[in-house]
Design a protein around this motif. Structure first.
Motif, PDB file in Angstrom:
ATOM      1  N   PRO A 123       0.706  -1.033   0.284  1.00  0.00           N
ATOM      2  CA  PRO A 123       0.235  -0.151   0.062  1.00  0.00           C
ATOM      3  C   PRO A 123       0.754   1.082   0.076  1.00  0.00           C
ATOM      4  N   ASP A 124       1.212   1.584  -1.104  1.00  0.00           N
ATOM      5  CA  ASP A 124       2.670   2.457  -1.117  1.00  0.00           C
ATOM      6  C   ASP A 124       1.925   3.817  -1.741  1.00  0.00           C
ATOM      7  N   CYS A 125       0.305   3.508  -1.884  1.00  0.00           N
ATOM      8  CA  CYS A 125       0.018   4.847  -3.422  1.00  0.00           C
ATOM      9  C   CYS A 125      -0.717   5.376  -2.502  1.00  0.00           C
ATOM     10  N   ILE A 126      -0.551   7.045  -1.343  1.00  0.00           N
ATOM     11  CA  ILE A 126      -1.680   7.717  -0.689  1.00  0.00           C
ATOM     12  C   ILE A 126      -2.164   8.875  -1.805  1.00  0.00           C
ATOM     13  N   CYS A 127      -3.537   8.554  -1.132  1.00  0.00           N
ATOM     14  CA  CYS A 127      -4.593   9.792  -1.213  1.00  0.00           C
ATOM     15  C   CYS A 127      -4.421  11.303  -1.065  1.00  0.00           C
ATOM     16  N   ILE A 128      -3.869  12.032  -1.848  1.00  0.00           N
ATOM     17  CA  ILE A 128      -3.483  13.476  -1.885  1.00  0.00           C
ATOM     18  C   ILE A 128      -4.996  14.270  -0.236  1.00  0.00           C
ATOM     19  N   SER A 129      -6.335  13.089  -0.782  1.00  0.00           N
ATOM     20  CA  SER A 129      -7.468  14.407  -0.090  1.00  0.00           C
ATOM     21  C   SER A 129      -7.398  13.150   1.989  1.00  0.00           C
ATOM     22  N   CYS A 130      -7.534  11.869   1.782  1.00  0.00           N
ATOM     23  CA  CYS A 130      -7.435  11.141   2.551  1.00  0.00           C
ATOM     24  C   CYS A 130      -6.744  10.517   3.326  1.00  0.00           C
ATOM     25  N   ARG A 131      -5.720  10.854   2.110  1.00  0.00           N
ATOM     26  CA  ARG A 131      -3.995  11.119   3.628  1.00  0.00           C
ATOM     27  C   ARG A 131      -3.905   9.033   3.726  1.00  0.00           C
ATOM     28  N   LEU A 132      -5.009   8.251   2.807  1.00  0.00           N
ATOM     29  CA  LEU A 132      -4.905   6.496   3.391  1.00  0.00           C
ATOM     30  C   LEU A 132      -3.689   5.759   2.354  1.00  0.00           C
ATOM     31  N   ALA A 133      -3.584   5.110   2.723  1.00  0.00           N
ATOM     32  CA  ALA A 133      -2.290   4.309   1.998  1.00  0.00           C
ATOM     33  C   ALA A 133      -2.918   3.148   1.146  1.00  0.00           C
ATOM     34  N   LEU A 134      -2.855   3.221   0.289  1.00  0.00           N
ATOM     35  CA  LEU A 134      -3.809   1.823  -0.601  1.00  0.00           C
ATOM     36  C   LEU A 134      -2.929   1.471  -1.344  1.00  0.00           C
ATOM     37  N   TYR A 464     -14.566   6.146   9.427  1.00  0.00           N
ATOM     38  CA  TYR A 464     -13.420   5.985  10.454  1.00  0.00           C
ATOM     39  C   TYR A 464     -12.579   5.220  11.006  1.00  0.00           C
ATOM     40  N   CYS A 465     -12.972   4.221  10.662  1.00  0.00           N
ATOM     41  CA  CYS A 465     -11.747   2.627  11.916  1.00  0.00           C
ATOM     42  C   CYS A 465     -10.926   2.833  10.281  1.00  0.00           C
ATOM     43  N   LYS A 466     -11.434   2.885   9.226  1.00  0.00           N
ATOM     44  CA  LYS A 466     -10.669   2.528   7.678  1.00  0.00           C
ATOM     45  C   LYS A 466      -9.761   3.974   7.893  1.00  0.00           C
ATOM     46  N   ALA A 467     -10.202   4.919   7.850  1.00  0.00           N
ATOM     47  CA  ALA A 467      -9.128   6.090   8.024  1.00  0.00           C
ATOM     48  C   ALA A 467      -8.004   6.187   8.833  1.00  0.00           C
ATOM     49  N   ARG A 468      -8.126   5.601  10.259  1.00  0.00           N
ATOM     50  CA  ARG A 468      -6.940   5.579  11.243  1.00  0.00           C
ATOM     51  C   ARG A 468      -6.633   4.376  10.608  1.00  0.00           C
ATOM     52  N   LEU A 469      -6.483   3.212   9.880  1.00  0.00           N
ATOM     53  CA  LEU A 469      -5.495   2.594  10.855  1.00  0.00           C
ATOM     54  C   LEU A 469      -4.538   2.380   9.309  1.00  0.00           C
ATOM     55  N   PHE A 470      -5.951   2.412   8.422  1.00  0.00           N
ATOM     56  CA  PHE A 470      -5.147   2.155   6.811  1.00  0.00           C
ATOM     57  C   PHE A 470      -4.297   4.175   6.761  1.00  0.00           C
ATOM     58  N   SER A 471      -3.866   4.616   7.515  1.00  0.00           N
ATOM     59  CA  SER A 471      -3.751   6.117   7.594  1.00  0.00           C
ATOM     60  C   SER A 471      -1.976   6.196   7.128  1.00  0.00           C
ATOM     61  N   SER A 472      -2.045   7.037   5.871  1.00  0.00           N
ATOM     62  CA  SER A 472      -0.271   6.785   5.916  1.00  0.00           C
ATOM     63  C   SER A 472       0.658   7.303   6.798  1.00  0.00           C
ATOM     64  N   ASP A 473      -0.402   7.829   8.290  1.00  0.00           N
ATOM     65  CA  ASP A 473       0.451   7.976   9.715  1.00  0.00           C
ATOM     66  C   ASP A 473       0.395   6.575  10.276  1.00  0.00           C
ATOM     67  N   SER A 474       1.626   6.185  10.149  1.00  0.00           N
ATOM     68  CA  SER A 474       1.536   4.987  11.347  1.00  0.00           C
ATOM     69  C   SER A 474       1.284   4.983  12.332  1.00  0.00           C
ATOM     70  N   ARG A 475       0.808   5.808  13.551  1.00  0.00           N
ATOM     71  CA  ARG A 475       1.141   5.455  14.928  1.00  0.00           C
ATOM     72  C   ARG A 475       0.238   4.881  15.405  1.00  0.00           C
ATOM     73  N   PHE A 476      -1.468   5.038  14.673  1.00  0.00           N
ATOM     74  CA  PHE A 476      -2.574   4.678  15.052  1.00  0.00           C
ATOM     75  C   PHE A 476      -2.802   3.079  14.540  1.00  0.00           C
ATOM     76  N   ALA A 477      -1.672   2.224  13.533  1.00  0.00           N
ATOM     77  CA  ALA A 477      -1.690   1.189  13.376  1.00  0.00           C
ATOM     78  C   ALA A 477      -0.699   0.445  14.037  1.00  0.00           C
ATOM     79  N   ALA A 478       0.344   1.265  14.776  1.00  0.00           N
ATOM     80  CA  ALA A 478       1.309   0.709  15.118  1.00  0.00           C
ATOM     81  C   ALA A 478       0.746   0.267  16.654  1.00  0.00           C
ATOM     82  N   ASP A 479      -0.136   0.564  16.928  1.00  0.00           N
ATOM     83  CA  ASP A 479      -0.736   1.034  18.657  1.00  0.00           C
ATOM     84  C   ASP A 479      -1.514  -0.387  18.746  1.00  0.00           C
ATOM     85  N   SER A 480      -0.995  -1.611  19.440  1.00  0.00           N
ATOM     86  CA  SER A 480      -1.838  -2.766  19.713  1.00  0.00           C
ATOM     87  C   SER A 480      -3.044  -2.190  20.556  1.00  0.00           C
ATOM     88  N   SER A 481      -3.251  -1.505  21.462  1.00  0.00           N
ATOM     89  CA  SER A 481      -3.970  -0.947  22.117  1.00  0.00           C
ATOM     90  C   SER A 481      -5.149  -0.592  21.781  1.00  0.00           C
TER      91      SER A 481
END
Length: 762
Positions: A123-134, A464-481
């Motif tokens: 998932p290396d393509c980042i959307c310029i609108s939602c910043r999701l790594a797709l 909302y969950c997709k926007a957080r977990l699939f985001s190019s900012d990996s802070r959310f997807a790396a936090d197991s809690s």
């Protein structure tokens, strides 16, 4: 009539003639009777030919005589043409079969190349609108002229222009299909960053915190039981994480917690801390080494950024202080509480002052490397006992200190115990609108961007969950809690929604009726109370509904042809690790150690699940459902994806193949059995290629599909030398259908015992 038929010859002949005429008329006029009569006569003639040897010889002799008697020139020419025609057809069939085989081989090779190219992409393509790594198939190239128009809302126009100007010209610009469709309709996408989903950068003071330190600074403590998913030789330090039980969020007294922490002697001081729900409980919720100075720095940053932390005051630490121990008893539970002492009292006690000066001098000498070796060893021991650092902390970082001191240090002192949420009541996960930003301040440093924000465009929970977990900012997807928090809250929302629908439509009952014991028993027996859990993935009702779907497919399509299990070999797939490395920004290497792989897998659980899903979908589309048709023309399939003991996904899948022979038990005839064996030999092989033929396939079979060399603890559970699954099994030179032997008497029992002994020895 019978006597007349037997005694009167004239009457008998007339009756026989009438019957023949009736049968002829019925044969000519009734097509069903005619077809049935022909089929019956064919079967009768065939059985007679097979059973009666004399009739068979007569027919063969009659055919040979007719062939010899009609051996004219014209007949010979016709036979030559017929034989030539048969040879041409046979040759054509052989050529076409070779063409089909070559075409299938080319198709398989092309699909294999496509599959290898797909699994190398991440998932290396980042959307310029939602910043999701797709992935590449989820985005389209961004062309500004398609979206930037005069009549477009100003905020969307400004948002797209800002991202377009921000990205460098060397990088490709992408936009996801959902955002593209919404913007073309002059609507704001629900998961765009402008829709109050933007979060600020995480300060360095919050990035360096460990899990326990993050919980100490949270105003809402998310109590959940997170366990390490260990399996086989994998240690808990490298294992993935899972959760058990419910989630409870309790308000935490952060200011009291910081006040109760031991005062650090220096900035590198580490304290062994235990976090409990209540001080009187024996169970420890979390235990780890913390740095009190880092906790104070993080809280100081939050008081400047987060609006909920404005009222928290942190007192500055005076350098001249000591700590003392006070023991308090809480129902047979001993807690270590450290309180600061007054500076005036310290100055009055000369003995303690001398100890402090000596400790300070020794610290300076230790830092400069100037240690007097002439000091008596007994004095060193006594001095170390009096040193305040030996009670609560470990030594400072150095080149001789191990990288993970949790595995090497042994504490002989009691740890510090805290229960910051002991006096507070539970917070509602559904009604408390600030619970997400307060429970995870290290993800939302300014308190903005949580789900409960008032937005211009309505945002669904799944989006909302997709926007957080699939985001190019990996802070959310790396936090197991945080991942477990989203998963639990999503299930809770589905449960409450199902309950409301059930009480409004399926269970129209009043509060008085709900107190009736007989009424509730009736609803429980009819399974009407828990029926709303069918939409909650993983619940017993959900899998019961899927089981009904599978039974329906079995009734319509019959028994499945193949049962396939696809496991995730994430530690063996280099494409997985390369994608992890690319997303972390590190350089890609040729090979990685086992510890590096497990750490990357543990740090990227969401990315690992996405890569497995893409690999599974591509494999099904290119090799099973279509494309190369590796197991035949698949009519339908059913897949259940579940998690292994170590946390990685795998799939169990029955599939139905069109035209496959069906096994009907012991009553199956020999012809069908031969067809089943040929069908199995066509798609299944047990051949073990050598290293010269195919080195990659040889190593894969040897490492992954050779059970006899990789026995686990489960295999040797009952016996130390015998595998409970019966491996290694006896070798067979051909494929056959193995059916159970019916044991009716003692002789057959003895025969079965001998067979088992022979197979065991083999």
């Amino acid at each position: 009539m019978l006597n007349k038929y037997r005694n009167n010859a004239k009457f008998r002949n007339e009756d026989i003639a009438k019957s023949k005429i009736h049968m002829l008329n019925k044969y000519h006029n009734n097509s069903d009777f005619r077809d049935a009569y022909k089929e019956r006569m064919k079967i009768h003639a065939s059985n007679k030919y097979k059973s009666d040897k004399l009739i068979r010889l007569k027919r063969i002799e009659r055919s040979l005589n007719w062939y010899r008697a009609n051996n004219t020139a014209m007949r010979q020419h016709q036979r030559q043409l017929y034989n030539q025609h048969r040879r041409i057809i046979k040759k054509y069939i052989v050529i076409e079969s070779h063409k089909c085989a070559a075409k299938h081989d080319d198709l398989y090779i092309n699909n294999l190349n496509k599959f290898q190219q797909i699994i190398r992409e991440g998932p290396d393509c980042i959307c310029i609108s939602c910043r999701l790594a797709l992935f590449r198939n989820q985005v389209i190239p961004f062309v500004e002229e398609k979206y930037i128009k005069q009549n477009m809302p100003y905020e969307i126009k400004k948002h797209i222009q800002s991202y377009f100007n921000y990205s460098s010209s060397s990088q490709g610009k992408w936009i996801c299909k959902l955002c593209s469709d919404k913007i073309k309709k002059r609507q704001m996408p629900s998961r765009t960053i402008v829709n109050k989903l933007k979060v600020c950068e995480v300060p360095f003071e919050l990035k360096r915190l460990n899990n326990l330190e993050k919980h100490l600074i949270a105003l809402r403590l998310p109590f959940m039981k997170i366990v390490n998913l260990t399996s086989g030789k994998l240690s808990s330090r490298l294992a993935q994480k899972g959760t058990k039980g419910p989630l409870h969020c309790v308000p935490s007294d952060v200011q009291d917690t910081v006040t109760a922490l031991p005062r650090p002697v220096d900035k590198s001081m580490m304290v062994r801390l235990q976090l409990k729900r209540r001080l009187k409980y024996k169970a420890v919720w979390e235990e780890q080494l913390i740095n009190p100075n880092d906790v104070r720095d993080a809280l100081f940053i939050l008081t400047k950024m987060h609006p909920a932390y404005k009222n928290i005051k942190i007192n500055e630490i005076d350098e001249n202080y000591l700590t003392s121990d006070q023991e308090k008893s809480y129902d047979n539970n001993i807690e270590l509480v450290v309180e600061p002492m007054d500076v005036d009292t310290i100055s009055e006690e000369n003995l303690i002052e001398e100890t402090e000066v000596s400790n300070e001098k020794r610290l300076k000498a230790l830092a400069l490397g100037d240690i007097d070796n002439t000091i008596n060893s007994d004095e060193e021991i006594n001095e170390d006992d009096k040193d305040i650092r030996t009670k609560y902390n470990i030594g400072t970082d150095s080149c001789t200190q191990p990288c993970d001191f949790n595995d090497f240090l042994v504490f002989d002192k009691e740890p510090c115990v805290l229960a910051p949420a002991e006096k507070n009541k539970l917070s509602s996960l559904l009604t408390d609108k600030t619970i997400e930003a307060l429970a995870f301040p290290h993800l939302f440093p300014d308190g903005q961007g949580s789900y409960d924000e008032e937005r211009e465009t309505n945002l669904q929970w799944k989006e909302y969950c997709k926007a957080r977990l699939f985001s190019s900012d990996s802070r959310f997807a790396a936090d197991s809690s945080y991942i477990f928090y989203l998963q639990y809250l999503g299930d809770l929302k589905q449960v409450y929604s199902g309950i409301n629908i059930a009480f409004r439509k399926k269970l129209p009952m009043s509060a008085k009726q709900s107190l009736d014991e007989m009424q509730m028993k009736f609803l429980m027996n009819k399974d009407m109370i828990y029926r709303h859990l069918q939409s909650v993935r993983g619940s017993p009702q959900y899998w019961h509904q899927r089981l009904k779907d599978l039974f329906g497919m079995t009734r319509q399509l019959g028994f499945p042809t193949f049962f396939i299990t696809l496991s995730c070999a994430d530690l063996r797939w280099k494409e997985f690790v390369d994608t992890f490395i690319r997303h972390t920004g590190l350089p890609v290497k040729e090979s990685y150690t086992f510890e590096e792989k497990t750490k990357l897998l543990r740090a990227n659980p969401v990315l690992a699940a996405r890569l497995f899903e893409r690999r599974f979908t591509s494999f099904m589309n290119l090799f099973i459902k279509g494309g190369a048709w590796c197991v035949g023309n698949v009519k339908d399939w059913f897949a259940r994806i579940e998690m292994q003991l170590r946390g990685s996904p795998h799939s169990h899948m029955p599939i139905w193949v069109e035209g496959a022979p069906k096994y009907n038990g012991p009553q199956t005839d020999e012809k069908t059995r031969e067809e089943i064996v040929k069908f199995c030999d066509k798609y299944i092989t047990t051949r073990f290629p050598s290293l010269d033929e195919d080195a990659e396939l040889h190593n894969s079979i040897k490492e992954v599909q050779t059970h006899s060399r990789n026995h686990s603890k489960r295999c040797l559970k009952n016996h130390k030398t015998l595998c409970v699954f019966g491996f290694p099994r006896a070798v067979s030179r051909r494929t056959f259908i193995c059916e159970p032997i019916k044991v009716d008497n003692d002789e057959e029992k003895q025969r079965c015992k001998k067979i088992k002994e022979i197979l065991t020895e083999m």
